[in-house]
Design a protein around this motif. Structure first.
Motif, PDB file in Angstrom:
ATOM      1  N   SER A 211       6.814  30.053  39.221  1.00 16.22           N
ATOM      2  CA  SER A 211       6.332  31.534  39.155  1.00 16.22           C
ATOM      3  C   SER A 211       7.111  32.539  39.761  1.00 16.22           C
ATOM      4  N   ASP A 212       7.902  32.049  40.601  1.00 16.12           N
ATOM      5  CA  ASP A 212       8.748  33.015  41.538  1.00 16.12           C
ATOM      6  C   ASP A 212       9.933  33.617  40.693  1.00 16.12           C
ATOM      7  N   TRP A 213      10.177  33.134  39.219  1.00 19.87           N
ATOM      8  CA  TRP A 213      11.183  33.798  38.576  1.00 19.87           C
ATOM      9  C   TRP A 213      10.627  34.677  37.337  1.00 19.87           C
ATOM     10  N   SER A 214      11.088  35.274  36.940  1.00 15.10           N
ATOM     11  CA  SER A 214      11.044  36.459  35.704  1.00 15.10           C
ATOM     12  C   SER A 214      11.986  36.465  34.698  1.00 15.10           C
ATOM     13  N   PRO A 215      11.710  35.868  33.388  1.00 16.91           N
ATOM     14  CA  PRO A 215      10.581  35.119  33.065  1.00 16.91           C
ATOM     15  C   PRO A 215      10.424  33.785  34.012  1.00 16.91           C
ATOM     16  N   SER A 216       9.153  33.368  34.145  1.00 14.72           N
ATOM     17  CA  SER A 216       8.703  32.311  34.902  1.00 14.72           C
ATOM     18  C   SER A 216       9.512  31.080  34.188  1.00 14.72           C
ATOM     19  N   LEU A 217       9.655  30.091  35.207  1.00  9.73           N
ATOM     20  CA  LEU A 217      10.227  28.859  34.790  1.00  9.73           C
ATOM     21  C   LEU A 217       9.688  28.137  33.777  1.00  9.73           C
ATOM     22  N   ASP A 218       8.309  28.326  34.076  1.00  5.97           N
ATOM     23  CA  ASP A 218       7.363  27.381  32.836  1.00  5.97           C
ATOM     24  C   ASP A 218       7.630  27.932  31.600  1.00  5.97           C
ATOM     25  N   TRP A 219       7.856  29.317  31.466  1.00  6.23           N
ATOM     26  CA  TRP A 219       8.011  29.960  29.932  1.00  6.23           C
ATOM     27  C   TRP A 219       9.433  29.637  29.829  1.00  6.23           C
ATOM     28  N   CYS A 220      10.125  29.730  30.608  1.00  7.02           N
ATOM     29  CA  CYS A 220      11.934  29.225  30.085  1.00  7.02           C
ATOM     30  C   CYS A 220      11.811  27.703  29.629  1.00  7.02           C
ATOM     31  N   PHE A 221      11.215  26.875  30.095  1.00  9.78           N
ATOM     32  CA  PHE A 221      11.101  25.370  29.748  1.00  9.78           C
ATOM     33  C   PHE A 221      10.523  25.446  28.637  1.00  9.78           C
ATOM     34  N   GLU A 222       9.653  26.073  28.326  1.00 15.09           N
ATOM     35  CA  GLU A 222       8.759  25.998  27.110  1.00 15.09           C
ATOM     36  C   GLU A 222       9.805  26.362  25.946  1.00 15.09           C
ATOM     37  N   VAL A 223      10.586  27.527  26.007  1.00 17.94           N
ATOM     38  CA  VAL A 223      11.369  27.950  25.031  1.00 17.94           C
ATOM     39  C   VAL A 223      12.610  26.760  24.995  1.00 17.94           C
ATOM     40  N   ALA A 224      12.808  25.974  26.148  1.00 17.91           N
ATOM     41  CA  ALA A 224      14.029  25.130  25.806  1.00 17.91           C
ATOM     42  C   ALA A 224      13.547  23.886  25.091  1.00 17.91           C
ATOM     43  N   ARG A 225      12.307  23.473  25.250  1.00 18.63           N
ATOM     44  CA  ARG A 225      11.710  22.399  24.327  1.00 18.63           C
ATOM     45  C   ARG A 225      11.586  22.706  22.831  1.00 18.63           C
ATOM     46  N   SER A 226      11.596  24.305  22.351  1.00 15.33           N
ATOM     47  CA  SER A 226      11.665  24.663  21.088  1.00 15.33           C
ATOM     48  C   SER A 226      13.020  24.848  20.405  1.00 15.33           C
ATOM     49  N   HIS A 227      13.944  25.317  21.418  1.00 22.43           N
ATOM     50  CA  HIS A 227      15.196  25.849  20.784  1.00 22.43           C
ATOM     51  C   HIS A 227      16.374  25.128  21.701  1.00 22.43           C
ATOM     52  N   PRO A 228      17.508  25.047  21.206  1.00 22.49           N
ATOM     53  CA  PRO A 228      18.527  24.799  21.856  1.00 22.49           C
ATOM     54  C   PRO A 228      18.745  25.888  23.041  1.00 22.49           C
ATOM     55  N   THR A 229      18.773  25.700  24.261  1.00 21.64           N
ATOM     56  CA  THR A 229      18.887  26.610  25.307  1.00 21.64           C
ATOM     57  C   THR A 229      19.641  26.288  26.328  1.00 21.64           C
ATOM     58  N   GLY A 230      20.397  27.224  27.216  1.00 20.09           N
ATOM     59  CA  GLY A 230      20.941  27.206  28.496  1.00 20.09           C
ATOM     60  C   GLY A 230      20.127  28.195  29.156  1.00 20.09           C
ATOM     61  N   ILE A 231      19.674  27.694  30.314  1.00 25.83           N
ATOM     62  CA  ILE A 231      18.957  28.483  31.308  1.00 25.83           C
ATOM     63  C   ILE A 231      19.811  28.478  32.594  1.00 25.83           C
ATOM     64  N   LYS A 232      20.403  29.567  32.951  1.00 25.17           N
ATOM     65  CA  LYS A 232      21.290  29.797  34.367  1.00 25.17           C
ATOM     66  C   LYS A 232      20.551  30.062  35.535  1.00 25.17           C
ATOM     67  N   LEU A 233      20.633  29.331  36.619  1.00 26.89           N
ATOM     68  CA  LEU A 233      19.776  29.279  37.636  1.00 26.89           C
ATOM     69  C   LEU A 233      20.671  29.192  38.967  1.00 26.89           C
ATOM     70  N   GLY A 234      20.167  29.564  39.912  1.00 28.74           N
ATOM     71  CA  GLY A 234      20.838  29.339  41.464  1.00 28.74           C
ATOM     72  C   GLY A 234      21.060  27.960  41.613  1.00 28.74           C
ATOM     73  N   PRO A 235      22.205  27.659  42.153  1.00 31.69           N
ATOM     74  CA  PRO A 235      22.471  25.979  42.200  1.00 31.69           C
ATOM     75  C   PRO A 235      21.660  25.481  43.393  1.00 31.69           C
ATOM     76  N   GLY A 236      20.916  26.113  44.091  1.00 33.82           N
ATOM     77  CA  GLY A 236      20.154  25.449  45.237  1.00 33.82           C
ATOM     78  C   GLY A 236      18.661  25.543  44.749  1.00 33.82           C
ATOM     79  N   LEU A 237      18.228  25.461  43.248  1.00 37.85           N
ATOM     80  CA  LEU A 237      17.105  25.383  42.772  1.00 37.85           C
ATOM     81  C   LEU A 237      16.471  24.038  43.284  1.00 37.85           C
ATOM     82  N   ASP A 238      15.034  23.974  43.654  1.00 42.90           N
ATOM     83  CA  ASP A 238      14.560  22.988  44.053  1.00 42.90           C
ATOM     84  C   ASP A 238      14.363  21.841  42.882  1.00 42.90           C
TER      85      ASP A 238
END
Length: 421
Positions: A211-238
């Motif tokens: 939830s520390d991201w905008s959009p939240s990662l949960d929302w991003c991952f939901e989009v990724a489950r429905s569409h071909p998606t690339g999500i750019k994040l910081g390399p130190g992501l947990d």
């Protein structure tokens, strides 16, 4: 830059003045140019916008090369923008997957969208900040791109998930996995997401939640489950936040780990869940695996020390890199490899060992004098030492150069005097 400055800049007078001013490199140049433009009667808003853009264009050359001189930026947008050579790799993957249209949600100044559009993709770019969206529209004007101002979630919801995105499937196929659905509809479109941290100042060592991201990662991952998606994040992501059904690719550019991209659907390659992509000197090299690589055993210091690239370390593919070099771990908790084989790899920096000495300034100085070392690169892992502070304790008066590796081994702390291979 605020909207009044952008409005003043995006006029014939404003853009002509920006071209006339040319590059502004130093703070002294900034002050002089402001004085000249104000004395010529230009408005404060226009002067601020022109001088700011002329200064940012100079800084942007490192990321955008010659294209920087025809682009507009915000300070934050430039800092967060993908380097053009890396963005081009994103576009190449899109094309190779059969993607023809992409929706860039959180487009910033349009760095990735420029690469997508330049590769022939039809682009819809969306950003939540009005000024940033306006700048993206300017940067993307020569291409087949549409730019919108709005929140990613609201834009996708208003479009019903179908604006420049894959078609909704019929009910008889709804039971199939989202991953399979995305693969079959790849030719219709894809989503590119670049979520921002909600709170500035978070370091790579601070543990962030979804939830520390905008959009939240949960929302991003939901989009990724429905569409071909690339999500750019910081390399130190947990890493605990990374879903199991995506390909996680850490990217290193010219020695720095610049991003983690999570690929889903048609954009995720079969049998690959971990990847380290190295971009250097106009070439790319990639190490891939189905999962984290098993580490290799610790061994005594050999003729060479190898430092894995940061992307290899982040992807946890050190073991695979070690097996390529016939090397072992120098310490099970330290990301240094060692071996006797005279082989190199784009996935590591290699150093030929001269000698090993106690990690004390007095003994190191003696070794530096004996080897006529006057120029010294200092590297360290596993030791609480500031290389800049430690350097002040050393005497460097020789004519030769070397690398000093300060690290920990099962036998204790050591200093390794070595030469780059």
């Amino acid at each position: 830059m605020d909207m009044s400055e952008l409005t003043a800049l995006l006029t014939r007078e404003g853009l002509a003045l920006l071209d006339e001013v040319g590059p502004i490199e130093s703070s002294g140049d900034v002050a002089r140019t402001v004085s000249l433009l104000r004395a010529a009667g230009h408005s404060p808003e226009l002067v601020s916008a022109v001088v700011g853009q002329a200064h940012l264009r100079v800084k942007a050359v490192a990321k955008f090369g010659e294209f920087a001189e025809r682009m507009l930026f915000t300070r934050a947008g430039l800092e967060q923008a993908t380097r053009l050579n890396v963005a081009t790799l994103h576009a190449v993957r899109m094309r190779q997957a059969g993607i023809t249209e992409v929706t860039d949600l959180g487009c910033g100044i349009g760095g990735d969208s420029l690469a997508f559009a330049g590769a022939g993709l039809t682009v819809t770019a969306v950003d939540a900040d009005e000024v940033t969206a306006g700048i993206a529209a300017y940067n993307l004007a020569p291409f087949d791109a549409t730019v919108r101002h709005g929140q990613a979630e609201e834009f996708l919801s208003a479009s019903g998930g179908n604006v420049r995105l894959p078609r909704t499937e019929s009910a008889d196929s709804s039971a199939r996995s989202a991953h399979s659905r995305a693969k079959r509809s790849a030719a219709d479109g894809a989503v590119w997401l670049d979520p921002a941290r909600r709170t500035a100042g978070h370091s790579e060592t601070r543990r962030l939640s979804a939830s520390d991201w905008s959009p939240s990662l949960d929302w991003c991952f939901e989009v990724a489950r429905s569409h071909p998606t690339g999500i750019k994040l910081g390399p130190g992501l947990d890493r605990d936040l990374i879903p199991d059904d995506v390909e996680a690719q850490w990217v290193s550019a010219d020695g720095s780990v610049v991003e983690l991209v999570l690929w889903s659907g048609a954009l995720a390659r079969d049998g690959i869940r971990r990847s380290a992509l190295i971009v250097a000197g106009g070439q790319t090299h990639e190490l891939t695996a189905e999962a984290d690589a098993e580490d290799v055993p610790v061994r005594e210091l050999g003729a060479f020390v190898h430092e894995p690239d940061g992307a290899v370390i982040r992807a946890r593919l050190i073991g695979d890199a070690a097996r390529m070099l016939d090397a072992g771990m120098l310490d099970e908790q330290i990301a240094y490899l060692t071996g006797d084989a005279a082989v190199t790899s784009p996935f590591v920096q290699s150093f030929r060992v001269r000698e090993t000495i106690p990690a004390h300034p007095k003994t190191i100085n003696a070794a530096l004098r004996a080897n006529d070392i006057g120029r010294l690169e200092i590297k360290k892992r596993g030791m609480d030492i500031d290389p800049a502070v430690f350097r002040k304790k050393l005497t460097l008066k020789g004519s030769q150069q070397a690398t000093l590796v300060l690290t920990r081994t099962p036998a204790g702390r050591v200093a390794i005097l070595a030469d780059r291979v």
